[in-house]
Design a protein around this motif. Structure first.
Motif, PDB file in Angstrom:
ATOM      1  N   PHE A  61      11.774   3.551   3.627  1.00  0.00           N
ATOM      2  CA  PHE A  61      11.415   3.016   4.942  1.00  0.00           C
ATOM      3  C   PHE A  61      11.990   3.898   6.042  1.00  0.00           C
ATOM      4  O   PHE A  61      13.104   4.420   5.920  1.00  0.00           O
ATOM      5  N   LYS A  62      11.213   4.072   7.124  1.00  0.00           N
ATOM      6  CA  LYS A  62      11.687   4.787   8.318  1.00  0.00           C
ATOM      7  C   LYS A  62      11.433   3.903   9.528  1.00  0.00           C
ATOM      8  O   LYS A  62      10.304   3.424   9.728  1.00  0.00           O
ATOM      9  N   SER A  63      12.466   3.661  10.319  1.00  0.00           N
ATOM     10  CA  SER A  63      12.317   2.798  11.490  1.00  0.00           C
ATOM     11  C   SER A  63      11.501   3.466  12.596  1.00  0.00           C
ATOM     12  O   SER A  63      10.871   2.784  13.404  1.00  0.00           O
ATOM     13  N   ASP A  64      11.502   4.780  12.635  1.00  0.00           N
ATOM     14  CA  ASP A  64      10.626   5.534  13.542  1.00  0.00           C
ATOM     15  C   ASP A  64      10.475   6.949  12.990  1.00  0.00           C
ATOM     16  O   ASP A  64      11.111   7.315  12.001  1.00  0.00           O
ATOM     17  N   GLY A  65       9.636   7.739  13.663  1.00  0.00           N
ATOM     18  CA  GLY A  65       9.317   9.056  13.137  1.00  0.00           C
ATOM     19  C   GLY A  65      10.507   9.981  13.012  1.00  0.00           C
ATOM     20  O   GLY A  65      10.529  10.856  12.139  1.00  0.00           O
ATOM     21  N   ALA A  66      11.515   9.792  13.876  1.00  0.00           N
ATOM     22  CA  ALA A  66      12.673  10.688  13.859  1.00  0.00           C
ATOM     23  C   ALA A  66      13.807  10.166  12.990  1.00  0.00           C
ATOM     24  O   ALA A  66      14.791  10.872  12.760  1.00  0.00           O
ATOM     25  N   ALA A  67      13.690   8.938  12.508  1.00  0.00           N
ATOM     26  CA  ALA A  67      14.783   8.322  11.744  1.00  0.00           C
ATOM     27  C   ALA A  67      14.844   8.888  10.328  1.00  0.00           C
ATOM     28  O   ALA A  67      13.838   9.318   9.761  1.00  0.00           O
ATOM     29  N   ALA A  68      16.036   8.864   9.769  1.00  0.00           N
ATOM     30  CA  ALA A  68      16.208   9.286   8.374  1.00  0.00           C
ATOM     31  C   ALA A  68      15.640   8.215   7.455  1.00  0.00           C
ATOM     32  O   ALA A  68      15.780   7.018   7.723  1.00  0.00           O
ATOM     33  N   PRO A  69      14.978   8.605   6.364  1.00  0.00           N
ATOM     34  CA  PRO A  69      14.431   7.616   5.425  1.00  0.00           C
ATOM     35  C   PRO A  69      15.544   6.784   4.793  1.00  0.00           C
ATOM     36  O   PRO A  69      16.629   7.284   4.498  1.00  0.00           O
ATOM     37  N   GLN A  70      15.269   5.496   4.611  1.00  0.00           N
ATOM     38  CA  GLN A  70      16.193   4.589   3.936  1.00  0.00           C
ATOM     39  C   GLN A  70      15.506   4.018   2.699  1.00  0.00           C
ATOM     40  O   GLN A  70      14.330   3.661   2.746  1.00  0.00           O
ATOM     41  N   LYS A  71      16.248   3.917   1.605  1.00  0.00           N
ATOM     42  CA  LYS A  71      15.695   3.351   0.372  1.00  0.00           C
ATOM     43  C   LYS A  71      16.243   1.942   0.185  1.00  0.00           C
ATOM     44  O   LYS A  71      17.436   1.700   0.331  1.00  0.00           O
ATOM     45  N   PHE A  72      15.348   0.985  -0.130  1.00  0.00           N
ATOM     46  CA  PHE A  72      15.739  -0.403  -0.340  1.00  0.00           C
ATOM     47  C   PHE A  72      15.183  -0.906  -1.670  1.00  0.00           C
ATOM     48  O   PHE A  72      14.057  -0.581  -2.046  1.00  0.00           O
ATOM     49  N   ASN A  73      15.994  -1.727  -2.370  1.00  0.00           N
ATOM     50  CA  ASN A  73      15.493  -2.422  -3.553  1.00  0.00           C
ATOM     51  C   ASN A  73      15.335  -3.908  -3.225  1.00  0.00           C
ATOM     52  O   ASN A  73      15.602  -4.351  -2.105  1.00  0.00           O
ATOM     53  N   GLY A  74      14.929  -4.681  -4.211  1.00  0.00           N
ATOM     54  CA  GLY A  74      14.643  -6.091  -3.993  1.00  0.00           C
ATOM     55  C   GLY A  74      15.848  -6.950  -3.710  1.00  0.00           C
ATOM     56  O   GLY A  74      15.686  -8.123  -3.342  1.00  0.00           O
ATOM     57  N   GLY A  75      17.035  -6.409  -3.840  1.00  0.00           N
ATOM     58  CA  GLY A  75      18.234  -7.166  -3.507  1.00  0.00           C
ATOM     59  C   GLY A  75      18.753  -6.845  -2.123  1.00  0.00           C
ATOM     60  O   GLY A  75      19.691  -7.491  -1.632  1.00  0.00           O
ATOM     61  N   GLN A  76      18.165  -5.846  -1.466  1.00  0.00           N
ATOM     62  CA  GLN A  76      18.653  -5.388  -0.169  1.00  0.00           C
ATOM     63  C   GLN A  76      17.802  -5.855   1.004  1.00  0.00           C
ATOM     64  O   GLN A  76      18.253  -5.810   2.142  1.00  0.00           O
ATOM     65  N   ILE A  77      16.567  -6.252   0.742  1.00  0.00           N
ATOM     66  CA  ILE A  77      15.713  -6.821   1.784  1.00  0.00           C
ATOM     67  C   ILE A  77      14.977  -8.031   1.221  1.00  0.00           C
ATOM     68  O   ILE A  77      14.792  -8.161   0.005  1.00  0.00           O
ATOM     69  N   LYS A  78      14.571  -8.931   2.108  1.00  0.00           N
ATOM     70  CA  LYS A  78      13.866 -10.141   1.672  1.00  0.00           C
ATOM     71  C   LYS A  78      12.372  -9.905   1.458  1.00  0.00           C
ATOM     72  O   LYS A  78      11.750 -10.556   0.611  1.00  0.00           O
ATOM     73  N   TYR A  79      11.816  -8.982   2.241  1.00  0.00           N
ATOM     74  CA  TYR A  79      10.352  -8.876   2.287  1.00  0.00           C
ATOM     75  C   TYR A  79       9.971  -7.522   2.871  1.00  0.00           C
ATOM     76  O   TYR A  79      10.705  -6.950   3.688  1.00  0.00           O
ATOM     77  N   PHE A  80       8.819  -7.015   2.461  1.00  0.00           N
ATOM     78  CA  PHE A  80       8.219  -5.895   3.172  1.00  0.00           C
ATOM     79  C   PHE A  80       6.710  -5.975   3.043  1.00  0.00           C
ATOM     80  O   PHE A  80       6.168  -6.547   2.091  1.00  0.00           O
ATOM     81  N   SER A  81       6.037  -5.424   4.025  1.00  0.00           N
ATOM     82  CA  SER A  81       4.581  -5.320   3.957  1.00  0.00           C
ATOM     83  C   SER A  81       4.165  -3.993   4.554  1.00  0.00           C
ATOM     84  O   SER A  81       4.853  -3.438   5.421  1.00  0.00           O
ATOM     85  N   VAL A  82       3.048  -3.473   4.095  1.00  0.00           N
ATOM     86  CA  VAL A  82       2.551  -2.185   4.574  1.00  0.00           C
ATOM     87  C   VAL A  82       1.043  -2.307   4.747  1.00  0.00           C
ATOM     88  O   VAL A  82       0.354  -2.895   3.902  1.00  0.00           O
TER      89      VAL A  82
END
Length: 266
Positions: A61-82
């Motif tokens: 995941f990247k919060s914006d174009g200049a942000a460093a990529p972050q990796k998340f698993n199912g224990g670190q976030i509740k939900y995602f959609s794309v």
């Protein structure tokens, strides 16, 4: 360059174009998306979409174009959609999942109720006003889960196949445990939508997406037209590229073989 060489070069170029999606699939593919963190905050950004056949173990995941990529698993976030022409949505899950085989060629002798605790993402198949339907697919099998709201921990719909230690009625050792039907029946009664027709449908249902989505859509009072609209077929670019590339390869082989036969006949 001879006509044969020019034709060969042209055909190889066509094949290269057909195979290009296969190579690009290995590159990043950040698409607009959101995550919900463990505090319940919604964060917008982009997600590296991989057209997952199986549920992903993690996302980038990247919060914006200049942000460093972050990796998340199912224990670190509740939900995602794309958003990729359609909405792909997943919920983080840490808990038990069944590990028994349902492949008819790999069944255990006697009931196997083994589970493992895992950290995974569950794909959201339907998010209704009364029931949420999710699924998790890995290399072993597909499982379905239900939850009554976002805060509830999803419960796996139980389905097992196994061999009895002895033949039943002298013919068949295969036993089916279809507790998922009872689970869906209870949800339909709780929602106040049980009818004789739905009862019959549940009794005949198989452990597959079409049947279970149909039942949950009735529980959620989703019309057939809305169900069709929200569950349209989703293109798979990688599979399409493989089919195209294979077809081009066959065409090249046939054409070159035909030319070679013609050349040798002179």
């Amino acid at each position: 360059m001879s006509p044969l060489s020019r034709l060969t070069a042209c055909l190889l170029l066509i094949a290269g174009v057909a195979f290009l999606p296969l190579f690009s699939a290995a590159q990043t593919n950040f698409q607009p998306g959101v995550i919900v963190n463990l505090k319940g905050d919604t964060v917008r950004g982009t997600i590296d979409f991989r057209d997952w056949e199986n549920s992903p173990n993690s996302i980038t995941f990247k919060s914006d174009g200049a942000a460093a990529p972050q990796k998340f698993n199912g224990g670190q976030i509740k939900y995602f959609s794309v958003a990729v022409g359609h909405l792909e949505a997943f919920e983080g899950y840490v808990g038990p999942i069944s590990t028994d085989n349902t492949d008819i060629n790999r069944l255990s002798i006697g009931k196997d109720s083994s589970t493992r605790t895992d950290t995974i993402f569950l794909r959201v198949l339907q998010d209704g006003k009364k029931l949420k339907l999710l699924t998790y697919t890995d290399a072993q099998k597909t499982r379905f889960f239900i939850a009554e709201n976002f805060e509830d921990k999803p419960a796996e719909l139980t389905y097992r196949i196994y061999w009895n230690s002895q033949e039943a009625n002298g013919t068949d050792r295969t036993s089916y445990e279809t507790a998922f039907k009872g689970q869906l029946y209870d949800e339909a009664v709780k929602a106040g939508v049980m009818t004789p027709a739905l009862k019959t449908y549940i009794s005949k249902a198989e452990y597959r997406a079409d049947d279970i989505v149909h039942i949950t859509s009735i529980i959620n009072e989703i019309s057939a037209s809305d169900l069709s609209k929200n569950n349209g077929s989703k293109p798979n670019p990688l599979r399409t590229a493989i089919i195209i590339a294979g077809s081009v390869g066959v065409a090249i082989w046939v054409i070159l073989d035909f030319i070679a036969v013609g050349h040798n006949s002179h």
